[in-house]
Design a protein around this motif. Structure first.
Motif, PDB file in Angstrom:
ATOM      1  N   SER A 174      54.637   8.290  25.628  1.00  0.00           N
ATOM      2  CA  SER A 174      53.180   8.376  25.489  1.00  0.00           C
ATOM      3  C   SER A 174      52.520   8.151  26.835  1.00  0.00           C
ATOM      4  O   SER A 174      53.060   7.466  27.704  1.00  0.00           O
ATOM      5  CB  SER A 174      52.662   7.357  24.476  1.00  0.00           C
ATOM      6  N   THR A 175      51.332   8.743  26.991  1.00  0.00           N
ATOM      7  CA  THR A 175      50.523   8.576  28.198  1.00  0.00           C
ATOM      8  C   THR A 175      49.073   8.385  27.783  1.00  0.00           C
ATOM      9  O   THR A 175      48.557   9.130  26.941  1.00  0.00           O
ATOM     10  CB  THR A 175      50.642   9.797  29.126  1.00  0.00           C
ATOM     11  N   GLN A 176      48.425   7.388  28.369  1.00  0.00           N
ATOM     12  CA  GLN A 176      47.021   7.102  28.060  1.00  0.00           C
ATOM     13  C   GLN A 176      46.180   7.144  29.326  1.00  0.00           C
ATOM     14  O   GLN A 176      46.562   6.594  30.364  1.00  0.00           O
ATOM     15  CB  GLN A 176      46.889   5.715  27.416  1.00  0.00           C
ATOM     16  N   HIS A 177      45.036   7.822  29.239  1.00  0.00           N
ATOM     17  CA  HIS A 177      43.991   7.782  30.264  1.00  0.00           C
ATOM     18  C   HIS A 177      42.738   7.222  29.591  1.00  0.00           C
ATOM     19  O   HIS A 177      42.255   7.788  28.610  1.00  0.00           O
ATOM     20  CB  HIS A 177      43.692   9.173  30.825  1.00  0.00           C
ATOM     21  N   ARG A 178      42.224   6.122  30.135  1.00  0.00           N
ATOM     22  CA  ARG A 178      41.049   5.490  29.531  1.00  0.00           C
ATOM     23  C   ARG A 178      40.017   5.223  30.613  1.00  0.00           C
ATOM     24  O   ARG A 178      40.298   4.592  31.628  1.00  0.00           O
ATOM     25  CB  ARG A 178      41.438   4.177  28.849  1.00  0.00           C
ATOM     26  N   TYR A 179      38.795   5.722  30.393  1.00  0.00           N
ATOM     27  CA  TYR A 179      37.691   5.547  31.336  1.00  0.00           C
ATOM     28  C   TYR A 179      36.569   4.796  30.622  1.00  0.00           C
ATOM     29  O   TYR A 179      36.310   5.030  29.434  1.00  0.00           O
ATOM     30  CB  TYR A 179      37.151   6.900  31.816  1.00  0.00           C
ATOM     31  N   HIS A 180      35.888   3.926  31.337  1.00  0.00           N
ATOM     32  CA  HIS A 180      34.738   3.257  30.726  1.00  0.00           C
ATOM     33  C   HIS A 180      33.683   2.970  31.789  1.00  0.00           C
ATOM     34  O   HIS A 180      33.994   2.693  32.959  1.00  0.00           O
ATOM     35  CB  HIS A 180      35.148   1.964  30.019  1.00  0.00           C
ATOM     36  N   VAL A 181      32.431   3.035  31.369  1.00  0.00           N
ATOM     37  CA  VAL A 181      31.275   2.715  32.204  1.00  0.00           C
ATOM     38  C   VAL A 181      30.334   1.863  31.365  1.00  0.00           C
ATOM     39  O   VAL A 181      30.023   2.207  30.215  1.00  0.00           O
ATOM     40  CB  VAL A 181      30.542   3.981  32.700  1.00  0.00           C
ATOM     41  N   ASP A 182      29.894   0.719  31.914  1.00  0.00           N
ATOM     42  CA  ASP A 182      28.963  -0.171  31.222  1.00  0.00           C
ATOM     43  C   ASP A 182      27.805  -0.502  32.154  1.00  0.00           C
ATOM     44  O   ASP A 182      27.989  -0.679  33.365  1.00  0.00           O
ATOM     45  CB  ASP A 182      29.661  -1.469  30.814  1.00  0.00           C
TER      46      ASP A 182
ATOM     47  N   VAL B  63      29.966   3.619  27.568  1.00  0.00           N
ATOM     48  CA  VAL B  63      30.707   4.753  27.028  1.00  0.00           C
ATOM     49  C   VAL B  63      32.174   4.588  27.416  1.00  0.00           C
ATOM     50  O   VAL B  63      32.494   4.128  28.519  1.00  0.00           O
ATOM     51  CB  VAL B  63      30.142   6.093  27.544  1.00  0.00           C
ATOM     52  N   VAL B  64      33.065   4.936  26.481  1.00  0.00           N
ATOM     53  CA  VAL B  64      34.508   4.839  26.692  1.00  0.00           C
ATOM     54  C   VAL B  64      35.134   6.163  26.282  1.00  0.00           C
ATOM     55  O   VAL B  64      34.842   6.696  25.211  1.00  0.00           O
ATOM     56  CB  VAL B  64      35.133   3.687  25.876  1.00  0.00           C
ATOM     57  N   ARG B  65      36.013   6.660  27.135  1.00  0.00           N
ATOM     58  CA  ARG B  65      36.768   7.871  26.844  1.00  0.00           C
ATOM     59  C   ARG B  65      38.256   7.528  26.864  1.00  0.00           C
ATOM     60  O   ARG B  65      38.766   7.000  27.856  1.00  0.00           O
ATOM     61  CB  ARG B  65      36.460   8.946  27.881  1.00  0.00           C
ATOM     62  N   ASP B  66      38.940   7.812  25.751  1.00  0.00           N
ATOM     63  CA  ASP B  66      40.351   7.469  25.614  1.00  0.00           C
ATOM     64  C   ASP B  66      41.138   8.727  25.274  1.00  0.00           C
ATOM     65  O   ASP B  66      40.946   9.323  24.219  1.00  0.00           O
ATOM     66  CB  ASP B  66      40.538   6.417  24.520  1.00  0.00           C
ATOM     67  N   GLU B  67      42.047   9.132  26.176  1.00  0.00           N
ATOM     68  CA  GLU B  67      42.868  10.329  25.983  1.00  0.00           C
ATOM     69  C   GLU B  67      44.334   9.920  25.933  1.00  0.00           C
ATOM     70  O   GLU B  67      44.824   9.234  26.833  1.00  0.00           O
ATOM     71  CB  GLU B  67      42.641  11.325  27.122  1.00  0.00           C
ATOM     72  N   ARG B  68      45.037  10.365  24.876  1.00  0.00           N
ATOM     73  CA  ARG B  68      46.435   9.973  24.705  1.00  0.00           C
ATOM     74  C   ARG B  68      47.288  11.197  24.378  1.00  0.00           C
ATOM     75  O   ARG B  68      46.887  12.048  23.592  1.00  0.00           O
ATOM     76  CB  ARG B  68      46.591   8.932  23.598  1.00  0.00           C
ATOM     77  N   GLU B  69      48.468  11.223  24.988  1.00  0.00           N
ATOM     78  CA  GLU B  69      49.452  12.255  24.715  1.00  0.00           C
ATOM     79  C   GLU B  69      50.743  11.593  24.251  1.00  0.00           C
ATOM     80  O   GLU B  69      51.144  10.552  24.775  1.00  0.00           O
ATOM     81  CB  GLU B  69      49.708  13.102  25.963  1.00  0.00           C
ATOM     82  N   ARG B  70      51.408  12.209  23.259  1.00  0.00           N
ATOM     83  CA  ARG B  70      52.626  11.646  22.686  1.00  0.00           C
ATOM     84  C   ARG B  70      53.660  12.748  22.496  1.00  0.00           C
ATOM     85  O   ARG B  70      53.317  13.913  22.295  1.00  0.00           O
ATOM     86  CB  ARG B  70      52.334  10.987  21.329  1.00  0.00           C
ATOM     87  N   THR B  71      54.918  12.343  22.543  1.00  0.00           N
ATOM     88  CA  THR B  71      56.002  13.247  22.185  1.00  0.00           C
ATOM     89  C   THR B  71      56.630  12.777  20.875  1.00  0.00           C
ATOM     90  O   THR B  71      56.516  11.603  20.501  1.00  0.00           O
ATOM     91  CB  THR B  71      57.082  13.278  23.276  1.00  0.00           C
TER      92      THR B  71
END
Length: 676
Positions: A376-384, A399-407
């Motif tokens: 798995s791979t996670q990219h998480r961005y946040h701005v407050d 705002v939070v952006r969470d992107e995940r990839e899995r096999t």
């Protein structure tokens, strides 16, 4: 000699061995100030209760001892050195005994040596037909079978006991650099319950719950070096964890579901395999000159390996796993105040789990299954952002952006975007109010489910819309009375899923109260109520009597209530203090299932705990104190999956014979503390 007696003797000998040189060093050639304290207590428990003493060791009816001591040495404040040492023993008469030694010189170095025993009891007198529990080879009594399993039961206790030894220290290399290191050794032994399927494919045909031995050790090593400057801070560290079984890697389990145990086939079941984990960590932070801006970063690189031999051989399976997982974690963060009213924070997280273990297709009895080494791979961005609208009133946005990839999963990618907005104010005297609203939306790639039913959706991968509201307040009626109410509501919508979780709603209502009517009296109270509701759709596979299958829906409703109140009163300052506390916790769960063939309601799951205690502290002399405590605990649990089911009460399963806990225990204990 019992295990408790041996452990008590060992701990006492170690304590005396450590205390003697410290005391002699303090007395010979030193003008250290030495203080000593001894604690001796005796208590009585009215009846056996694994649950009451599951983490303390006070679990058996009768008299128990609670011994302890504290020795401290410190250089005089006007001396040339600032050395110190501290040796403490706690709960020496119980299974939760511990010994702690700290020594060093303030501002230069510090060292520690800890020893701790930690029980974790689960159930007492659980019935099982298996013999040889605690060893690597279980057996079944001759002449028995699945139909007569109830006639061959013997009782075992489920639970584990952990022993931990830690040693380490820290040294200040100069005013900005310091280094530290530590080694931790854990040993755990006992019995736990584990499900075993005897035909290698989980079903109700040939499955059993068996007592599995626990006897393993874990060794951890840690080392780091740290730099603390006025603007720049950094740390570089290394972590090692080694796990190993002490008595074999497997367990032989005969099949208790057969009619005749004399000819029961056995299966070799793997225990937790030996493995290692290595990790290098680093962090850095920098504050800009004449600015509120700050940036920082954390990095962790790890590798997990496991290469134990498989306990059974199958077509398509190698002799050992040759497993390896590489982990990478990166955290970047920045904060600043571009305007006197505005605070900003931003961050990015990269979390990668690269599973380099090979995938295998295994064949057995004409059936095939595949291993799934998940990566798995996670990219998480946040701005407050926090903006001060006016004095003591702040508006918060994020705002939070969470992107995940899995096999090897039903969905290769999921993306979640969450927004939040809140306000916090102290504009009203003696009052703090805050409110926050959040909305999150999760979507993802196409579904690639290989097993039936294809329309089933795992809730953590499914499309979801989430809304939540949190309200929090603090009211100070005067300088002595304070109320803190809290309300939270969370609603999850999974209606895009064909099968699986459809909706989930959670409500929390809570209140904390603290009251100090006089300088000699304090009181508190708290209340919390939580309700969880969930709807789930499912599908029953086709059968000869219903070739088209059957759709069903379950509705789950759970409640939990927590109440507590107590207080303390100083009857005579410096002489007598009295206190009391009452805690009540209850929970219940209900489930209803509706299908094309009719409706059904499962019995309720219930648990209720009430605990009341009284204590008093009395100073007999300037250096002698006495504490007396009384506690009564009433616990009752109703679990339809356990109560009255027995060993053979569910299909062809062979279970453990156990009932839900139901007890009332009284505990009284007195302790003397002598200082010299």
């Amino acid at each position: 000699m019992s295990r408790m007696s041996k452990s008590l003797l060992t701990t006492t000998v170690c304590a005396v061995g450590l205390a003697t040189p410290l005391t002699l060093a303090a007395q010979e050639g030193s003008n250290q100030i030495v203080r000593k304290e001894i604690r001796a207590g005796v208590g009585y428990l009215s009846e056996d209760s694994f649950r009451l003493g599951r983490f303390t060791g006070v679990d058996q009816a009768g008299v128990f001892l609670d011994l302890g001591f504290l020795l401290r040495g410190l250089d005089p404040h006007d001396g040339d050195t600032n050395r110190y040492w501290r040796l403490e023993g706690r709960n020496l008469g119980l299974d939760s005994r511990g010994l702690k030694l700290d020594a060093g010189e303030r501002g230069r170095y510090s060292t520690f040596l800890y020893y701790q025993e930690m029980p974790s009891y689960q159930y007492r007198d659980v019935g099982t037909p298996y013999r040889g529990t605690g060893s690597g080879n279980l057996s079944l009594p001759a002449g028995g079978g699945a139909a007569t399993a109830e006639d061959f039961l013997r009782d075992v206790d489920l639970g584990a006991h952990r022993q931990r030894l830690s040693v380490g220290g820290r040294v200040n290399l100069d005013t900005r650099w310091r280094a530290s290191t530590a080694v931790h050794y854990d040993r755990k032994d006992g019995l736990i319950a584990r499900g075993v399927n005897n035909d290698y494919f989980w079903a109700l045909q040939r499955s059993a719950v068996v007592p599995v031995p626990v006897d393993y050790e874990t060794t951890r090593f840690e080392a780091d070096i740290t730099y603390d400057g006025e603007q720049l801070q950094g740390r570089l560290g290394y972590h090692l964890s080694v796990f190993s079984q002490r008595d074999g890697q497997s367990l032989e389990v005969p099949d208790a579901t057969v009619a005749n145990w004399d000819n029961a086939p056995s299966r070799t079941v793997a225990l937790e395999p030996d493995n290692q984990f290595h990790q290098i960590t680093g962090s850095i932070g920098y504050t800009f000159t004449d600015s509120t801006a700050r940036v920082g970063a954390d990095v962790a690189l790890g590798r997990m390996t496991q290469d134990e031999r498989f306990v059974e051989a199958f077509a398509g399976l190698p002799s050992s796993l040759d497993g390896q997982i590489n982990t990478t974690l990166v955290n970047l963060r920045a904060s600043g105040r571009p305007h006197e009213r505005l605070n900003l924070r931003a961050g990015y997280r990269y979390d990668d789990r690269d599973n380099r273990t090979s995938a295998y297709d295994v064949e057995h009895n004409g059936r095939t299954w595949s291993s799934r080494p998940v990566s798995s791979t996670q990219h998480r961005y946040h701005v407050d952002a926090s903006y001060r609208v006016q004095d003591r009133t702040y508006l918060n946005l994020g705002v939070v952006r969470d992107e995940r990839e899995r096999t090897f999963d039903d969905r290769e990618r999921t993306d979640e975007t969450a927004y939040k907005a809140g306000i916090r104010t102290r504009a009203i005297p003696r009052t703090t109010l805050s409110a926050e609203f959040q909305y999150a939306e999760q979507r993802g790639s196409n579904w690639e489910r290989d097993t039936a039913p294809e329309a089933l959706r795992k809730y953590y991968l499914a499309d979801r819309d989430r809304q939540s509201i949190t309200l929090l307040a603090t009211f100070q009626a005067n300088g002595r009375l304070q109320f803190t109410p809290r309300v939270q509501w969370i609603d999850d919508d999974y209606s895009r899923s064909e099968l699986g979780l459809q909706s989930a709603e959670r409500q929390i209502w809570a209140m904390d109260v603290s009251y100090v009517p006089t300088d000699r009296m304090t009181a508190f109270a708290f209340y919390a109520y939580e309700n969880v509701k969930a709807d789930q759709d499912g599908f029953r596979a086709p059968t000869p009597t219903r070739p088209g299958g059957e759709f069903w829906r379950s509705q789950r409703d759970e409640d939990s209530l927590t109440l507590g109140l107590g207080g303390e009163y100083v009857v005579r300052p410096g002489k007598l203090t009295l206190g009391t506390e009452l805690i009540h916790i209850e929970s219940s769960g209900r489930a209803r299932v509706r299908s094309e063939l009719g409706n059904g309601v499962y019995p309720s799951l219930e648990a209720r705990l009430t605990q009341f205690s009284l204590y008093g502290d009395y100073r007999l002399r300037q250096n002698l104190d006495f504490r007396l405590r009384y506690m009564v605990e009433r616990y009752r649990e109703k679990d339809w999956a356990l109560d009255g089911v027995g060993v053979t009460g569910v299909g062809n399963l062979i279970l453990l014979d156990q009932e839900s806990p139901d007890y009332t225990s009284h505990l009284i204990a007195g302790t003397l503390r002598y200082r010299f």
